[in-house]
Design an enzyme around this catalytic site. Sequence first.
Site, PDB file in Angstrom:
ATOM      1  N   HIS A 136      65.114  33.770  52.550  1.00 38.12           N
ATOM      2  CA  HIS A 136      64.781  34.162  51.176  1.00 38.12           C
ATOM      3  C   HIS A 136      64.810  35.681  51.057  1.00 38.12           C
ATOM      4  CE1 HIS A 136      60.491  35.583  51.327  1.00 38.12           C
ATOM      5  NE2 HIS A 136      60.338  34.711  52.295  1.00 38.12           N
ATOM      6  N   ASP A 148      58.775  40.264  55.543  1.00 43.23           N
ATOM      7  CA  ASP A 148      58.857  39.024  54.747  1.00 43.23           C
ATOM      8  C   ASP A 148      59.553  39.307  53.416  1.00 43.23           C
ATOM      9  OD1 ASP A 148      58.515  36.542  53.619  1.00 43.23           O
ATOM     10  OD2 ASP A 148      56.379  36.798  53.245  1.00 43.23           O
ATOM     11  N   GLU A 182      61.504  32.217  46.568  1.00 38.32           N
ATOM     12  CA  GLU A 182      60.814  31.440  47.612  1.00 38.32           C
ATOM     13  C   GLU A 182      59.310  31.611  47.477  1.00 38.32           C
ATOM     14  OE1 GLU A 182      58.749  30.696  51.458  1.00 38.32           O
ATOM     15  OE2 GLU A 182      58.857  32.551  50.312  1.00 38.32           O
ATOM     16  N   GLU A 183      58.913  32.831  47.155  1.00 36.25           N
ATOM     17  CA  GLU A 183      57.479  33.136  47.112  1.00 36.25           C
ATOM     18  C   GLU A 183      56.764  32.419  45.966  1.00 36.25           C
ATOM     19  OE1 GLU A 183      56.111  34.420  49.521  1.00 36.25           O
ATOM     20  OE2 GLU A 183      57.360  35.933  50.503  1.00 36.25           O
ATOM     21  N   HIS A 298      52.456  39.966  53.025  1.00 34.36           N
ATOM     22  CA  HIS A 298      52.221  39.914  51.576  1.00 34.36           C
ATOM     23  C   HIS A 298      51.406  41.102  51.056  1.00 34.36           C
ATOM     24  CE1 HIS A 298      53.357  35.410  50.882  1.00 34.36           C
ATOM     25  NE2 HIS A 298      54.328  36.131  51.408  1.00 34.36           N
TER      26      HIS A 298
HETATM   27  N1  TRP Z   1      56.995  31.178  53.726  1.00 38.15           N
HETATM   28  C1  TRP Z   1      56.004  32.193  53.891  1.00 38.15           C
HETATM   29  C2  TRP Z   1      56.306  33.302  52.931  1.00 38.15           C
HETATM   30  O1  TRP Z   1      57.437  33.576  52.671  1.00 38.15           O
HETATM   31  C3  TRP Z   1      55.975  32.793  55.263  1.00 38.15           C
HETATM   32  C4  TRP Z   1      55.503  31.863  56.302  1.00 38.15           C
HETATM   33  C5  TRP Z   1      54.243  31.681  56.692  1.00 38.15           C
HETATM   34  C6  TRP Z   1      56.316  31.051  57.092  1.00 38.15           C
HETATM   35  N2  TRP Z   1      54.229  30.787  57.704  1.00 38.15           N
HETATM   36  C7  TRP Z   1      55.477  30.392  57.974  1.00 38.15           C
HETATM   37  C8  TRP Z   1      57.690  30.822  57.151  1.00 38.15           C
HETATM   38  C9  TRP Z   1      55.980  29.513  58.910  1.00 38.15           C
HETATM   39  C10 TRP Z   1      58.173  29.949  58.076  1.00 38.15           C
HETATM   40  C11 TRP Z   1      57.340  29.293  58.943  1.00 38.15           C
HETATM   41  O2  TRP Z   1      55.382  33.933  52.468  1.00 38.15           O
HETATM   42 ZN    ZN Z   2      58.756  34.594  53.599  1.00 38.48          ZN
END
Ligand code: TRP
Ligand code: ZN
Length: 328
Positions: A136, A148, A182-183, A298
């Site tokens: 993402h 991220d 994605e967020e 974040h």
């Molecule tokens: N998807 C989350 C984000 O973008 C990040 C995340 C937290 C994550 N734990 C994870 C991604 C485990 C993959 C696997 O904020």
């Molecule tokens: Zn992420």
Amino acid sequence: MSSSGRSLIRRAAISVTAAGAVVATLATAAPAAQLSPAGPAPAPAAAAVLAAPDIPVANVKAHLSQLQSIATANSGNRAHGRPGYKASLDYIKAKLDAAGFTTTVQQFTSGGATGYNLIADWPGGDTDNVVFAGSHLDSVTAGPGINDNGSGSAGVLETALAVSRAGLKPTKHLRFGWWGAEELGMVGSRYYVNSLSTANRAKIDSYLNFDMIGSPNPGYFVYDDDTRLESVFKDFFATKGVPTEIETEGDGRSDHAPFKNVGVPVGGLFSGAETTKTAAQAQKWGGTSGQAFDRCYHRSCDTTANVNDTALDRNSDAIAYAIWTLSS
Ligand code: TRP
Ligand code: ZN
Ligand code: CA
């Protein structure tokens, strides 16, 4: 240029070709007796490591610098519906277009704002068997989102550019994706999967997800959703002597989930987010126990300073290894 200069260049080109031929011979695993009468045949994993390129981490970091500059110029973020998101997408798309990819921007709406996915196809290969890597590209509004998920976005981009530099002619078809929103709950990737017919979903051999691969206090987590894909990554890290753990923190938390939900085999890597690194993990991976894998997850401090270069390098090399291995 002098004629002696030309002949020097020609000789260099021939020696490069000769070296390439040696690598190709090793990669196709000639009988052990021909290579070394006493030694065992090279393991397939070692042969493929030779074939896959070493991704230059400096190139990956250069992409992260550009994403940081984009955030800085756009209120400090690259979030869905904000100008920093589209500028990020335009940066990645321009690199791919210049490298010979066929790019598609897919538009969707979420929360009253327009969002975008970027899809890049490498011409050639069997389009009934698609090897797909994605990440993402959006940040949260709180910060620039460099770990991220600038990290995954940059690692996938540099792997795609390495495919172009190598003039790779894989057996399977290669596709790369950068997801929007994605967020907000995997909105872009779900939109993409929903837009595919059942027949086209079935043509995806594998979807590999990279969401955070440069965490500053890193762990090396491998998705265990599909044994074949998990093995590819585990083989790579075993060859490098890097211990891995199964990724348990994020099941369903990133863009692999919409693919998995419709039956596509998924895999991926993750270097850790808000969870605390244990003493045992610090022992095997280094870093600081009792501290999050990413203290800036974040937050506004998720800048270019929030990246571990070794993790970024190893994981980027692992992406390339997986792409070369799975598509061959
Ligand atoms: N998807 C989350 C984000 O973008 C990040 C995340 C937290 C994550 N734990 C994870 C991604 C485990 C993959 C696997 O904020
Ligand atoms: Zn992420
Ligand atoms: Ca590298």
